[in-house]
Write a protein that holds these residues in place. Structure first.
Motif, PDB file in Angstrom:
ATOM      1  N   SER A 193       0.839  -1.202   0.000  1.00 37.45           N
ATOM      2  CA  SER A 193       0.000   0.000   0.000  1.00 37.45           C
ATOM      3  C   SER A 193       0.871   1.248   0.000  1.00 37.45           C
ATOM      4  CB  SER A 193      -0.903  -0.005   1.232  1.00 37.45           C
ATOM      5  OG  SER A 193      -0.150   0.311   2.384  1.00 37.45           O
ATOM      6  N   SER A 194       0.263   2.389  -0.285  1.00 37.05           N
ATOM      7  CA  SER A 194       1.014   3.642  -0.304  1.00 37.05           C
ATOM      8  C   SER A 194       1.422   4.068   1.098  1.00 37.05           C
ATOM      9  CB  SER A 194       0.192   4.735  -0.980  1.00 37.05           C
ATOM     10  OG  SER A 194      -0.995   4.960  -0.249  1.00 37.05           O
ATOM     11  N   THR A 195       0.857   3.447   2.133  1.00 39.90           N
ATOM     12  CA  THR A 195       1.252   3.763   3.504  1.00 39.90           C
ATOM     13  C   THR A 195       2.302   2.794   4.014  1.00 39.90           C
ATOM     14  OG1 THR A 195      -0.508   2.387   4.433  1.00 39.90           O
ATOM     15  CG2 THR A 195      -1.009   4.737   4.078  1.00 39.90           C
ATOM     16  N   SER A 210      13.118   7.036  25.698  1.00 41.59           N
ATOM     17  CA  SER A 210      12.331   6.456  26.794  1.00 41.59           C
ATOM     18  C   SER A 210      11.470   5.278  26.324  1.00 41.59           C
ATOM     19  CB  SER A 210      11.438   7.532  27.430  1.00 41.59           C
ATOM     20  OG  SER A 210      10.422   7.915  26.521  1.00 41.59           O
ATOM     21  N   VAL A 211      11.499   4.972  25.017  1.00 40.64           N
ATOM     22  CA  VAL A 211      10.679   3.894  24.460  1.00 40.64           C
ATOM     23  C   VAL A 211      11.563   2.699  24.106  1.00 40.64           C
ATOM     24  CG1 VAL A 211       9.170   3.239  22.531  1.00 40.64           C
ATOM     25  CG2 VAL A 211       8.973   5.515  23.544  1.00 40.64           C
ATOM     26  N   ASP A 212      11.097   1.494  24.438  1.00 42.68           N
ATOM     27  CA  ASP A 212      11.779   0.262  24.047  1.00 42.68           C
ATOM     28  C   ASP A 212      11.163  -0.213  22.730  1.00 42.68           C
ATOM     29  OD1 ASP A 212      12.966  -2.198  23.717  1.00 42.68           O
ATOM     30  OD2 ASP A 212      11.998  -3.118  25.462  1.00 42.68           O
ATOM     31  N   TYR A 213      11.895  -0.034  21.649  1.00 38.21           N
ATOM     32  CA  TYR A 213      11.398  -0.396  20.321  1.00 38.21           C
ATOM     33  C   TYR A 213      11.691  -1.860  19.972  1.00 38.21           C
ATOM     34  CZ  TYR A 213      11.077   4.664  19.705  1.00 38.21           C
ATOM     35  OH  TYR A 213      10.773   5.991  19.849  1.00 38.21           O
ATOM     36  N   SER A 214      12.424  -2.560  20.814  1.00 38.02           N
ATOM     37  CA  SER A 214      12.905  -3.898  20.463  1.00 38.02           C
ATOM     38  C   SER A 214      11.792  -4.915  20.196  1.00 38.02           C
ATOM     39  CB  SER A 214      13.848  -4.434  21.545  1.00 38.02           C
ATOM     40  OG  SER A 214      13.145  -4.629  22.762  1.00 38.02           O
ATOM     41  N   LYS A 215      10.613  -4.689  20.727  1.00 40.28           N
ATOM     42  CA  LYS A 215       9.499  -5.626  20.509  1.00 40.28           C
ATOM     43  C   LYS A 215       8.698  -5.297  19.241  1.00 40.28           C
ATOM     44  CE  LYS A 215       9.904  -7.700  24.640  1.00 40.28           C
ATOM     45  NZ  LYS A 215      11.332  -7.650  24.847  1.00 40.28           N
ATOM     46  N   GLU A 216       8.971  -4.154  18.651  1.00 40.66           N
ATOM     47  CA  GLU A 216       8.257  -3.748  17.437  1.00 40.66           C
ATOM     48  C   GLU A 216       8.843  -4.425  16.205  1.00 40.66           C
ATOM     49  OE1 GLU A 216       8.152   0.431  16.615  1.00 40.66           O
ATOM     50  OE2 GLU A 216       7.083   0.894  18.464  1.00 40.66           O
ATOM     51  N   PRO A 217       8.022  -4.613  15.177  1.00 36.05           N
ATOM     52  CA  PRO A 217       8.558  -5.080  13.896  1.00 36.05           C
ATOM     53  C   PRO A 217       9.493  -4.010  13.307  1.00 36.05           C
ATOM     54  CG  PRO A 217       6.156  -5.191  13.926  1.00 36.05           C
ATOM     55  CD  PRO A 217       6.573  -4.439  15.142  1.00 36.05           C
ATOM     56  N   THR A 218      10.359  -4.441  12.424  1.00 37.33           N
ATOM     57  CA  THR A 218      11.276  -3.521  11.746  1.00 37.33           C
ATOM     58  C   THR A 218      10.784  -3.278  10.321  1.00 37.33           C
ATOM     59  OG1 THR A 218      12.625  -5.403  11.051  1.00 37.33           O
ATOM     60  CG2 THR A 218      13.310  -4.246  13.064  1.00 37.33           C
ATOM     61  N   ASP A 265       3.219  -0.706   7.505  1.00 35.94           N
ATOM     62  CA  ASP A 265       1.889  -1.124   7.957  1.00 35.94           C
ATOM     63  C   ASP A 265       1.956  -2.050   9.173  1.00 35.94           C
ATOM     64  OD1 ASP A 265       0.729   0.417   6.008  1.00 35.94           O
ATOM     65  OD2 ASP A 265       0.112  -1.270   4.727  1.00 35.94           O
ATOM     66  N   GLN A 266       3.143  -2.569   9.488  1.00 33.63           N
ATOM     67  CA  GLN A 266       3.312  -3.432  10.662  1.00 33.63           C
ATOM     68  C   GLN A 266       3.720  -2.647  11.919  1.00 33.63           C
ATOM     69  OE1 GLN A 266       2.334  -6.614  10.154  1.00 33.63           O
ATOM     70  NE2 GLN A 266       1.927  -5.764   8.134  1.00 33.63           N
ATOM     71  N   ILE A 267       4.069  -1.395  11.747  1.00 33.40           N
ATOM     72  CA  ILE A 267       4.487  -0.553  12.882  1.00 33.40           C
ATOM     73  C   ILE A 267       3.259  -0.242  13.726  1.00 33.40           C
ATOM     74  CG2 ILE A 267       5.557   1.680  13.504  1.00 33.40           C
ATOM     75  CD1 ILE A 267       7.421  -0.429  12.113  1.00 33.40           C
ATOM     76  N   PRO A 268       3.398  -0.204  15.062  1.00 31.78           N
ATOM     77  CA  PRO A 268       2.229   0.103  15.901  1.00 31.78           C
ATOM     78  C   PRO A 268       1.510   1.368  15.433  1.00 31.78           C
ATOM     79  CG  PRO A 268       4.061  -0.574  17.269  1.00 31.78           C
ATOM     80  CD  PRO A 268       4.592  -0.446  15.863  1.00 31.78           C
ATOM     81  N   LEU A 269       0.202   1.268  15.410  1.00 41.11           N
ATOM     82  CA  LEU A 269      -0.650   2.332  14.883  1.00 41.11           C
ATOM     83  C   LEU A 269      -0.362   3.693  15.509  1.00 41.11           C
ATOM     84  CD1 LEU A 269      -2.920   2.892  12.899  1.00 41.11           C
ATOM     85  CD2 LEU A 269      -4.551   2.345  14.705  1.00 41.11           C
ATOM     86  N   GLU A 270      -0.080   3.721  16.808  1.00 42.50           N
ATOM     87  CA  GLU A 270       0.111   5.006  17.493  1.00 42.50           C
ATOM     88  C   GLU A 270       1.335   5.773  16.996  1.00 42.50           C
ATOM     89  OE1 GLU A 270       1.807   1.728  20.142  1.00 42.50           O
ATOM     90  OE2 GLU A 270      -0.065   2.052  19.042  1.00 42.50           O
ATOM     91  N   ARG A 271       2.261   5.140  16.319  1.00 41.83           N
ATOM     92  CA  ARG A 271       3.416   5.876  15.804  1.00 41.83           C
ATOM     93  C   ARG A 271       3.670   5.664  14.318  1.00 41.83           C
ATOM     94  NH1 ARG A 271       8.492   5.011  15.652  1.00 41.83           N
ATOM     95  NH2 ARG A 271       9.268   2.913  15.433  1.00 41.83           N
ATOM     96  N   ARG A 272       2.835   4.899  13.665  1.00 43.50           N
ATOM     97  CA  ARG A 272       3.026   4.559  12.247  1.00 43.50           C
ATOM     98  C   ARG A 272       3.060   5.786  11.344  1.00 43.50           C
ATOM     99  NH1 ARG A 272      -1.445   0.786  10.370  1.00 43.50           N
ATOM    100  NH2 ARG A 272      -0.438  -0.499  11.948  1.00 43.50           N
TER     101      ARG A 272
END
Length: 166
Positions: free
Chosen positions: A3-5, A99-107, A131-138
């Motif tokens: 997708s374009s996003t 202050s955020v732990d990004y290690s559990k997020e997809p890359t 599109d796999q990044i958490p919605l709150e910061r995507r």
């Protein structure tokens, strides 16, 4: 079809031989000079690399925007290195809040494709997987990297031009 996003794609025609462009993207020291980061080791397929933000040495305006992030540490995993053609890595996009732990997020996957052109080398950079990044910061990550890759394409072009002049 992504997708374009989900995907950012930027292409630039660099007035440099393919071998020279390859060194600029595949050598961690050269990459760091134009991108604005210092790495702890060379790029090797399968390796995790630690980088620290260090303002670019190619453009004073961009360096000024990068300065507040000086020393910020981030990691990426080198995926593929196919000499003269393709280089890719995975990272956490716009992971700039200490202050955020990004290690559990997809890359996301960042891929550099090189193609020979009669006028130099065509470089296409693609970053996909937003599109796999958490919605709150995507949306913020996508927007930041959309602009970031536009700036980086200008920086590599400027870097190669400066190098050619000696």
């Amino acid at each position: 079809m992504a997708s374009s996003t989900d995907r950012i794609e930027k292409t630039v025609l660099l007035r440099a031989p393919q071998e020279r462009v390859w060194r600029a993207i595949s050598d961690s020291k050269e990459f760091g000079t134009w991108f604005g980061v210092e790495f702890d080791r060379p790029f090797v397929a399968g390796a995790s690399i630690v980088g620290k933000m260090a303002p670019t040495r190619v453009d004073a305006e961009v360096a000024k925007r990068q300065e507040p992030y000086r020393g910020y540490r981030f990691e990426f995993q080198v995926e593929r290195v196919e000499p003269m053609r393709f280089f890719s890595f995975r990272w956490h996009p716009f992971a700039m809040d200490s202050s955020v732990d990004y290690s559990k997020e997809p890359t996301t996957l960042v891929a550099f494709h090189l193609e020979e052109d009669k006028d130099g080398t065509k470089l296409t950079v693609t970053e996909s997987g937003f599109d796999q990044i958490p919605l709150e910061r995507r949306a913020k990550a996508f927007a930041a990297n959309e602009g970031g890759w536009a700036a980086q394409m200008m920086l590599i072009e400027k870097y190669l031009a400066q190098q050619a002049k000696g």
